[in-house]
Design a protein around this motif. Structure first.
Motif, PDB file in Angstrom:
ATOM      1  N   LEU A 167      46.716   8.169 -90.904  1.00  0.00           N
ATOM      2  CA  LEU A 167      46.884   9.141 -89.827  1.00  0.00           C
ATOM      3  C   LEU A 167      48.139   9.972 -90.030  1.00  0.00           C
ATOM      4  O   LEU A 167      48.157  11.161 -89.726  1.00  0.00           O
ATOM      5  CB  LEU A 167      46.930   8.447 -88.471  1.00  0.00           C
ATOM      6  CG  LEU A 167      45.597   7.958 -87.917  1.00  0.00           C
ATOM      7  CD1 LEU A 167      45.824   7.264 -86.582  1.00  0.00           C
ATOM      8  CD2 LEU A 167      44.612   9.079 -87.782  1.00  0.00           C
ATOM      9  N   ASP A 168      49.205   9.354 -90.556  1.00  0.00           N
ATOM     10  CA  ASP A 168      50.446  10.094 -90.820  1.00  0.00           C
ATOM     11  C   ASP A 168      50.230  11.190 -91.850  1.00  0.00           C
ATOM     12  O   ASP A 168      50.931  12.192 -91.844  1.00  0.00           O
ATOM     13  CB  ASP A 168      51.539   9.159 -91.329  1.00  0.00           C
ATOM     14  CG  ASP A 168      52.192   8.376 -90.215  1.00  0.00           C
ATOM     15  OD1 ASP A 168      51.913   8.670 -89.042  1.00  0.00           O
ATOM     16  OD2 ASP A 168      52.973   7.462 -90.533  1.00  0.00           O
ATOM     17  N   ILE A 169      49.302  10.998 -92.731  1.00  0.00           N
ATOM     18  CA  ILE A 169      49.041  11.988 -93.765  1.00  0.00           C
ATOM     19  C   ILE A 169      47.939  12.954 -93.342  1.00  0.00           C
ATOM     20  O   ILE A 169      48.052  14.166 -93.544  1.00  0.00           O
ATOM     21  CB  ILE A 169      48.676  11.284 -95.090  1.00  0.00           C
ATOM     22  CG1 ILE A 169      49.873  10.483 -95.580  1.00  0.00           C
ATOM     23  CG2 ILE A 169      48.217  12.282 -96.135  1.00  0.00           C
ATOM     24  CD1 ILE A 169      49.572   9.577 -96.736  1.00  0.00           C
ATOM     25  N   ILE A 170      46.890  12.441 -92.737  1.00  0.00           N
ATOM     26  CA  ILE A 170      45.712  13.259 -92.415  1.00  0.00           C
ATOM     27  C   ILE A 170      45.987  14.255 -91.292  1.00  0.00           C
ATOM     28  O   ILE A 170      45.591  15.417 -91.394  1.00  0.00           O
ATOM     29  CB  ILE A 170      44.520  12.354 -92.066  1.00  0.00           C
ATOM     30  CG1 ILE A 170      44.074  11.607 -93.321  1.00  0.00           C
ATOM     31  CG2 ILE A 170      43.371  13.156 -91.496  1.00  0.00           C
ATOM     32  CD1 ILE A 170      43.028  10.562 -93.070  1.00  0.00           C
ATOM     33  N   VAL A 171      46.662  13.842 -90.242  1.00  0.00           N
ATOM     34  CA  VAL A 171      46.885  14.724 -89.094  1.00  0.00           C
ATOM     35  C   VAL A 171      47.691  15.972 -89.460  1.00  0.00           C
ATOM     36  O   VAL A 171      47.270  17.089 -89.141  1.00  0.00           O
ATOM     37  CB  VAL A 171      47.514  13.944 -87.914  1.00  0.00           C
ATOM     38  CG1 VAL A 171      47.957  14.884 -86.808  1.00  0.00           C
ATOM     39  CG2 VAL A 171      46.520  12.927 -87.378  1.00  0.00           C
ATOM     40  N   PRO A 172      48.836  15.853 -90.154  1.00  0.00           N
ATOM     41  CA  PRO A 172      49.553  17.088 -90.526  1.00  0.00           C
ATOM     42  C   PRO A 172      48.737  17.999 -91.437  1.00  0.00           C
ATOM     43  O   PRO A 172      48.806  19.219 -91.321  1.00  0.00           O
ATOM     44  CB  PRO A 172      50.807  16.596 -91.246  1.00  0.00           C
ATOM     45  CG  PRO A 172      50.982  15.200 -90.822  1.00  0.00           C
ATOM     46  CD  PRO A 172      49.635  14.670 -90.519  1.00  0.00           C
ATOM     47  N   ILE A 173      47.953  17.419 -92.332  1.00  0.00           N
ATOM     48  CA  ILE A 173      47.137  18.234 -93.234  1.00  0.00           C
ATOM     49  C   ILE A 173      46.057  18.982 -92.463  1.00  0.00           C
ATOM     50  O   ILE A 173      45.821  20.167 -92.700  1.00  0.00           O
ATOM     51  CB  ILE A 173      46.539  17.365 -94.357  1.00  0.00           C
ATOM     52  CG1 ILE A 173      47.658  16.902 -95.290  1.00  0.00           C
ATOM     53  CG2 ILE A 173      45.486  18.127 -95.143  1.00  0.00           C
ATOM     54  CD1 ILE A 173      47.230  15.898 -96.329  1.00  0.00           C
ATOM     55  N   LEU A 174      45.410  18.314 -91.512  1.00  0.00           N
ATOM     56  CA  LEU A 174      44.388  18.981 -90.705  1.00  0.00           C
ATOM     57  C   LEU A 174      44.980  20.091 -89.839  1.00  0.00           C
ATOM     58  O   LEU A 174      44.408  21.179 -89.729  1.00  0.00           O
ATOM     59  CB  LEU A 174      43.653  17.971 -89.822  1.00  0.00           C
ATOM     60  CG  LEU A 174      42.692  17.030 -90.530  1.00  0.00           C
ATOM     61  CD1 LEU A 174      42.118  16.027 -89.546  1.00  0.00           C
ATOM     62  CD2 LEU A 174      41.592  17.803 -91.230  1.00  0.00           C
ATOM     63  N   VAL A 175      46.123  19.821 -89.243  1.00  0.00           N
ATOM     64  CA  VAL A 175      46.787  20.844 -88.426  1.00  0.00           C
ATOM     65  C   VAL A 175      47.186  22.025 -89.295  1.00  0.00           C
ATOM     66  O   VAL A 175      47.005  23.187 -88.918  1.00  0.00           O
ATOM     67  CB  VAL A 175      48.017  20.250 -87.700  1.00  0.00           C
ATOM     68  CG1 VAL A 175      48.863  21.332 -87.067  1.00  0.00           C
ATOM     69  CG2 VAL A 175      47.568  19.237 -86.666  1.00  0.00           C
ATOM     70  N   TYR A 176      47.696  21.737 -90.495  1.00  0.00           N
ATOM     71  CA  TYR A 176      48.080  22.808 -91.393  1.00  0.00           C
ATOM     72  C   TYR A 176      46.877  23.652 -91.809  1.00  0.00           C
ATOM     73  O   TYR A 176      46.961  24.878 -91.856  1.00  0.00           O
ATOM     74  CB  TYR A 176      48.767  22.251 -92.640  1.00  0.00           C
ATOM     75  CG  TYR A 176      48.942  23.314 -93.661  1.00  0.00           C
ATOM     76  CD1 TYR A 176      49.863  24.327 -93.446  1.00  0.00           C
ATOM     77  CD2 TYR A 176      48.147  23.365 -94.793  1.00  0.00           C
ATOM     78  CE1 TYR A 176      50.008  25.347 -94.357  1.00  0.00           C
ATOM     79  CE2 TYR A 176      48.288  24.373 -95.704  1.00  0.00           C
ATOM     80  CZ  TYR A 176      49.212  25.365 -95.480  1.00  0.00           C
ATOM     81  OH  TYR A 176      49.339  26.374 -96.367  1.00  0.00           O
ATOM     82  N   CYS A 177      45.765  23.010 -92.118  1.00  0.00           N
ATOM     83  CA  CYS A 177      44.561  23.761 -92.513  1.00  0.00           C
ATOM     84  C   CYS A 177      44.098  24.681 -91.389  1.00  0.00           C
ATOM     85  O   CYS A 177      43.714  25.834 -91.634  1.00  0.00           O
ATOM     86  CB  CYS A 177      43.452  22.802 -92.915  1.00  0.00           C
ATOM     87  SG  CYS A 177      43.748  21.976 -94.479  1.00  0.00           S
ATOM     88  N   ALA A 178      44.143  24.194 -90.161  1.00  0.00           N
ATOM     89  CA  ALA A 178      43.754  25.040 -89.025  1.00  0.00           C
ATOM     90  C   ALA A 178      44.704  26.234 -88.880  1.00  0.00           C
ATOM     91  O   ALA A 178      44.262  27.365 -88.654  1.00  0.00           O
ATOM     92  CB  ALA A 178      43.734  24.212 -87.746  1.00  0.00           C
ATOM     93  N   LEU A 179      46.001  25.993 -89.027  1.00  0.00           N
ATOM     94  CA  LEU A 179      46.967  27.091 -88.935  1.00  0.00           C
ATOM     95  C   LEU A 179      46.807  28.088 -90.075  1.00  0.00           C
ATOM     96  O   LEU A 179      46.921  29.294 -89.875  1.00  0.00           O
ATOM     97  CB  LEU A 179      48.393  26.540 -88.926  1.00  0.00           C
ATOM     98  CG  LEU A 179      48.850  25.917 -87.618  1.00  0.00           C
ATOM     99  CD1 LEU A 179      50.192  25.227 -87.809  1.00  0.00           C
ATOM    100  CD2 LEU A 179      48.934  26.958 -86.532  1.00  0.00           C
ATOM    101  N   LEU A 180      46.528  27.581 -91.276  1.00  0.00           N
ATOM    102  CA  LEU A 180      46.353  28.475 -92.416  1.00  0.00           C
ATOM    103  C   LEU A 180      45.132  29.359 -92.230  1.00  0.00           C
ATOM    104  O   LEU A 180      45.162  30.547 -92.552  1.00  0.00           O
ATOM    105  CB  LEU A 180      46.242  27.677 -93.713  1.00  0.00           C
ATOM    106  CG  LEU A 180      46.127  28.496 -94.998  1.00  0.00           C
ATOM    107  CD1 LEU A 180      47.369  29.372 -95.173  1.00  0.00           C
ATOM    108  CD2 LEU A 180      45.942  27.594 -96.191  1.00  0.00           C
TER     109      LEU A 180
END
Length: 55
Positions: free
Chosen positions: A8-21
């Motif tokens: 979760l520590d890795i997946i959540v920031p990556i998902l949030v970043y993809c949405a922002l990108l």
């Protein structure tokens, strides 16, 4: 630390970043998107390493 929390520590920031990108990068070229993605993912990894004490 359990594997579930680690993922979760890795997946959540990556998902949030993809949405922002997707939202911010609508006017960017593919090269700029890839460069932004690489830099941001490297920063996420650095923050996680520092937060965990380089273990």
């Amino acid at each position: 630390m359990s594997a579930n929390v680690l993922s979760l520590d890795i997946i959540v920031p990556i998902l949030v970043y993809c949405a922002l990108l997707l939202w911010v990068g609508r006017g960017m070229s593919w090269t700029a998107r890839l460069a932004t993605a690489a830099v941001t993912l490297a920063l996420i990894v650095c923050v996680l390493l520092v937060e965990r004490g380089w273990r």
